[in-house]
Design an enzyme around this catalytic site. Structure first.
Site, PDB file in Angstrom:
ATOM      1  N   ASP A  10       0.963  -1.273   0.023  1.00 13.10           N
ATOM      2  CA  ASP A  10      -0.043  -0.142  -0.014  1.00 13.10           C
ATOM      3  C   ASP A  10       0.979   1.306  -0.165  1.00 13.10           C
ATOM      4  O   ASP A  10       2.118   1.193   0.217  1.00 13.10           O
ATOM      5  CB  ASP A  10      -0.865  -0.083   1.253  1.00 13.10           C
ATOM      6  CG  ASP A  10      -1.757   1.130   1.200  1.00 13.10           C
ATOM      7  OD1 ASP A  10      -2.256   1.494   0.085  1.00 13.10           O
ATOM      8  OD2 ASP A  10      -2.024   1.930   2.360  1.00 13.10           O
ATOM      9  N   SER A  11       0.301   2.516  -0.351  1.00  7.78           N
ATOM     10  CA  SER A  11       1.204   3.715  -0.122  1.00  7.78           C
ATOM     11  C   SER A  11       1.300   3.979   1.082  1.00  7.78           C
ATOM     12  O   SER A  11       2.289   4.707   1.292  1.00  7.78           O
ATOM     13  CB  SER A  11       0.236   4.749  -0.771  1.00  7.78           C
ATOM     14  OG  SER A  11      -0.957   4.921  -0.375  1.00  7.78           O
ATOM     15  N   TYR A  42      -0.422   8.447  -2.835  1.00  2.80           N
ATOM     16  CA  TYR A  42      -0.681   8.353  -4.130  1.00  2.80           C
ATOM     17  C   TYR A  42      -1.957   8.878  -4.976  1.00  2.80           C
ATOM     18  O   TYR A  42      -1.823   9.124  -6.089  1.00  2.80           O
ATOM     19  CB  TYR A  42      -0.737   6.723  -4.397  1.00  2.80           C
ATOM     20  CG  TYR A  42       0.493   6.016  -4.224  1.00  2.80           C
ATOM     21  CD1 TYR A  42       1.778   6.475  -3.610  1.00  2.80           C
ATOM     22  CD2 TYR A  42       0.611   4.526  -4.733  1.00  2.80           C
ATOM     23  CE1 TYR A  42       2.899   5.785  -3.211  1.00  2.80           C
ATOM     24  CE2 TYR A  42       1.801   3.874  -4.480  1.00  2.80           C
ATOM     25  CZ  TYR A  42       2.863   4.486  -3.855  1.00  2.80           C
ATOM     26  OH  TYR A  42       3.871   3.692  -3.598  1.00  2.80           O
ATOM     27  N   GLY A  43      -2.889   9.107  -4.070  1.00  2.00           N
ATOM     28  CA  GLY A  43      -4.030   9.603  -4.687  1.00  2.00           C
ATOM     29  C   GLY A  43      -4.363  10.866  -5.340  1.00  2.00           C
ATOM     30  O   GLY A  43      -5.079  11.260  -6.028  1.00  2.00           O
ATOM     31  N   CYS A  73      -3.551  -0.936  -2.192  1.00  2.00           N
ATOM     32  CA  CYS A  73      -4.030   0.414  -2.508  1.00  2.00           C
ATOM     33  C   CYS A  73      -4.935   0.428  -3.681  1.00  2.00           C
ATOM     34  O   CYS A  73      -4.853  -0.144  -4.841  1.00  2.00           O
ATOM     35  CB  CYS A  73      -2.731   1.075  -2.690  1.00  2.00           C
ATOM     36  SG  CYS A  73      -2.920   2.934  -3.223  1.00  2.00           S
ATOM     37  N   ASN A  74      -6.057   1.304  -3.395  1.00  2.00           N
ATOM     38  CA  ASN A  74      -7.052   1.422  -4.513  1.00  2.00           C
ATOM     39  C   ASN A  74      -6.570   2.254  -5.674  1.00  2.00           C
ATOM     40  O   ASN A  74      -6.822   2.021  -6.844  1.00  2.00           O
ATOM     41  CB  ASN A  74      -8.103   1.997  -3.804  1.00  2.00           C
ATOM     42  CG  ASN A  74      -9.149   1.330  -3.116  1.00  2.00           C
ATOM     43  OD1 ASN A  74     -10.126   0.643  -3.497  1.00  2.00           O
ATOM     44  ND2 ASN A  74      -8.489   1.072  -1.967  1.00  2.00           N
ATOM     45  N   THR A  75      -5.710   3.158  -5.429  1.00  2.00           N
ATOM     46  CA  THR A  75      -5.198   4.064  -6.428  1.00  2.00           C
ATOM     47  C   THR A  75      -4.167   3.256  -7.180  1.00  2.00           C
ATOM     48  O   THR A  75      -4.107   3.291  -8.337  1.00  2.00           O
ATOM     49  CB  THR A  75      -4.446   5.232  -5.765  1.00  2.00           C
ATOM     50  OG1 THR A  75      -5.471   5.982  -4.866  1.00  2.00           O
ATOM     51  CG2 THR A  75      -3.952   6.331  -6.863  1.00  2.00           C
ATOM     52  N   GLU A 150      -5.564  10.425   8.244  1.00  2.00           N
ATOM     53  CA  GLU A 150      -4.245  10.299   8.887  1.00  2.00           C
ATOM     54  C   GLU A 150      -4.026  11.316  10.133  1.00  2.00           C
ATOM     55  O   GLU A 150      -3.127  10.947  10.927  1.00  2.00           O
ATOM     56  CB  GLU A 150      -3.356  10.993   7.766  1.00  2.00           C
ATOM     57  CG  GLU A 150      -3.292  10.067   6.587  1.00  2.00           C
ATOM     58  CD  GLU A 150      -2.235   9.044   6.527  1.00  2.00           C
ATOM     59  OE1 GLU A 150      -1.285   9.232   7.035  1.00  2.00           O
ATOM     60  OE2 GLU A 150      -2.636   8.012   6.109  1.00  2.00           O
ATOM     61  N   CYS A 185     -11.281   3.081  -1.177  1.00  2.00           N
ATOM     62  CA  CYS A 185     -10.105   3.701  -0.586  1.00  2.00           C
ATOM     63  C   CYS A 185      -9.805   3.055   0.702  1.00  2.00           C
ATOM     64  O   CYS A 185     -10.581   2.891   1.551  1.00  2.00           O
ATOM     65  CB  CYS A 185     -10.225   5.220  -0.499  1.00  2.00           C
ATOM     66  SG  CYS A 185      -8.961   5.943   0.355  1.00  2.00           S
ATOM     67  N   THR A 186      -8.398   2.726   0.735  1.00  2.00           N
ATOM     68  CA  THR A 186      -7.865   2.130   2.185  1.00  2.00           C
ATOM     69  C   THR A 186      -8.632   2.815   3.012  1.00  2.00           C
ATOM     70  O   THR A 186      -8.573   1.934   4.299  1.00  2.00           O
ATOM     71  CB  THR A 186      -6.473   1.945   1.837  1.00  2.00           C
ATOM     72  OG1 THR A 186      -5.785   3.137   1.835  1.00  2.00           O
ATOM     73  CG2 THR A 186      -5.975   1.128   1.036  1.00  2.00           C
ATOM     74  N   HIS A 187      -8.428   3.983   3.416  1.00  2.00           N
ATOM     75  CA  HIS A 187      -8.733   4.817   4.575  1.00  2.00           C
ATOM     76  C   HIS A 187     -10.141   4.637   4.932  1.00  2.00           C
ATOM     77  O   HIS A 187     -10.606   5.092   6.159  1.00  2.00           O
ATOM     78  CB  HIS A 187      -8.287   6.167   4.572  1.00  2.00           C
ATOM     79  CG  HIS A 187      -6.696   6.305   4.528  1.00  2.00           C
ATOM     80  ND1 HIS A 187      -5.918   5.512   3.440  1.00  2.00           N
ATOM     81  CD2 HIS A 187      -6.029   7.090   5.302  1.00  2.00           C
ATOM     82  CE1 HIS A 187      -4.541   5.786   3.813  1.00  2.00           C
ATOM     83  NE2 HIS A 187      -4.649   6.764   4.813  1.00  2.00           N
TER      84      HIS A 187
HETATM   85  N1  DGL Z   1      -3.992   3.927  -0.295  1.00  2.00           N
HETATM   86  C1  DGL Z   1      -4.667   4.961  -1.132  1.00  2.00           C
HETATM   87  C2  DGL Z   1      -5.976   4.346  -1.915  1.00  2.00           C
HETATM   88  O1  DGL Z   1      -6.480   3.304  -1.549  1.00  2.00           O
HETATM   89  C3  DGL Z   1      -5.228   6.148  -0.255  1.00  2.00           C
HETATM   90  C4  DGL Z   1      -3.826   6.950   0.315  1.00  2.00           C
HETATM   91  C5  DGL Z   1      -3.104   7.616  -0.647  1.00  2.00           C
HETATM   92  O2  DGL Z   1      -3.662   8.504  -1.498  1.00  2.00           O
HETATM   93  O3  DGL Z   1      -1.986   7.102  -0.931  1.00  2.00           O
HETATM   94  O4  DGL Z   1      -6.504   4.940  -2.854  1.00  2.00           O
END
Ligand code: DGL
Length: 270
Positions: A10-11, A42-43, A73-75, A150, A185-187
């Site tokens: 993941d990011s 990453y987003g 990571c979704n992105t 965060e 999104c992971t968060h």
């Molecule tokens: N991990 C990213 C996602 O799931 C969210 C955090 C980021 O933007 O890096 O899209």
């Protein structure tokens, strides 16, 4: 025969929500978790940059002995799944298709709202995946939600107000009746309570963490180690982060739902 080793990438910390779901379903595996915390988020980055970072991370996890790669990571999945798969010798599972499948299964009126980062939304990866399952999909970028999580503002009035503004906009213009909200999104699984309150009452929340873990568990059923019925041991976990190990331990525990003892700092340029 060694137990299978699953690399999770993941990011940052958010992918620990996916690791948590994996641990519930496949407790007998070994796990390597890589959080690219120095280069998060990453987003808001371009597809080229995300693909470059993600391929570096997946190469690192392969060098550490991963037999399978989960892009939590979704992105990264949305922007770079094909590049990562092409650069990787082990099976790769991303979060977009399992998330879309889960949303399609949950929706009774075939109308889904997806919330995600700006980059994920701009890629339209979720829209395409949902449309392939016969869904009508509306994507909504929610760039303020990742920084709020965060910051630890999980159950905070400001976060709820922000979520309401995004969701009011998302559930309009033909999508008032959408019955499913996909957390892309992971968060966002951490904001489940807030999002539940901010979304229209009739809406079901779906996240890709649990559905991705189910896809990995299915693949693991045929792994020779599990198929041969080897006695399993408690999961062994190893964590790597590209920024402060201390910060990873502190913030990561929220996402994983258990303390994180040891984190190794990694500099991919080395
Ligand atoms: N991990 C990213 C996602 O799931 C969210 C955090 C980021 O933007 O890096 O899209």
């Amino acid at each position: 025969m060694p137990s299978p080793c699953i690399g999770v990438f993941d990011s940052g910390f958010g992918g620990l929500t996916v690791l948590k779901a994996l641990l519930e379903l496949i407790p007998g595996a070994d796990y390597l978790y890589f959080g690219d915390t120095a280069r998060l988020p990453y987003g808001s980055k371009s597809a080229e940059t995300v693909a470059k970072y993600a391929v570096e991370a997946s190469n690192f996890l392969q060098r550490q002995g991963a037999h399978m790669l989960v892009i939590a990571c979704n992105t990264a999945t949305a922007l770079a799944f094909d590049e990562i798969e092409a650069a990787t010798r082990i099976p790769v599972v991303g979060v977009v298709e399992p998330g879309a499948q889960a949303a399609a299964a949950a929706s009774e009126n075939e109308s889904v709202v997806v919330i995600a980062t700006e980059a994920t939304v701009n890629s339209h990866a979720y829209q395409k995946a949902l449309e392939a399952h016969g869904m009508d999909a509306r994507e909504m970028a929610c760039p303020l939600l990742v920084p709020l999580v965060e910051e630890g503002w999980i159950d905070h009035p400001v976060t709820e107000q922000v979520a309401r503004i995004y969701l009011e906009k998302a559930f309009t213009d033909g999508f008032q009746a959408a019955d499913t909200l996909l957390l892309g999104c992971t968060h966002y699984p951490l904001l489940e309570a807030v999002l539940r309150r901010a979304a229209p009452e009739h809406v079901t929340l779906v996240d890709s963490a649990a559905s991705t873990a189910r896809v990995v568990a299915q693949q693991m059923q045929t792994h020779p180690y599990f198929a041969a019925g080897h006695p399993t041991h408690p999961a062994r976990l190893k964590f790597y982060a590209t920024d402060s190990a201390e910060k990873f331990k502190r913030l990561g525990a929220h996402f994983l739902g258990q303390p994180i003892e040891q984190v190794e700092h990694v500099d991919l340029k080395e």
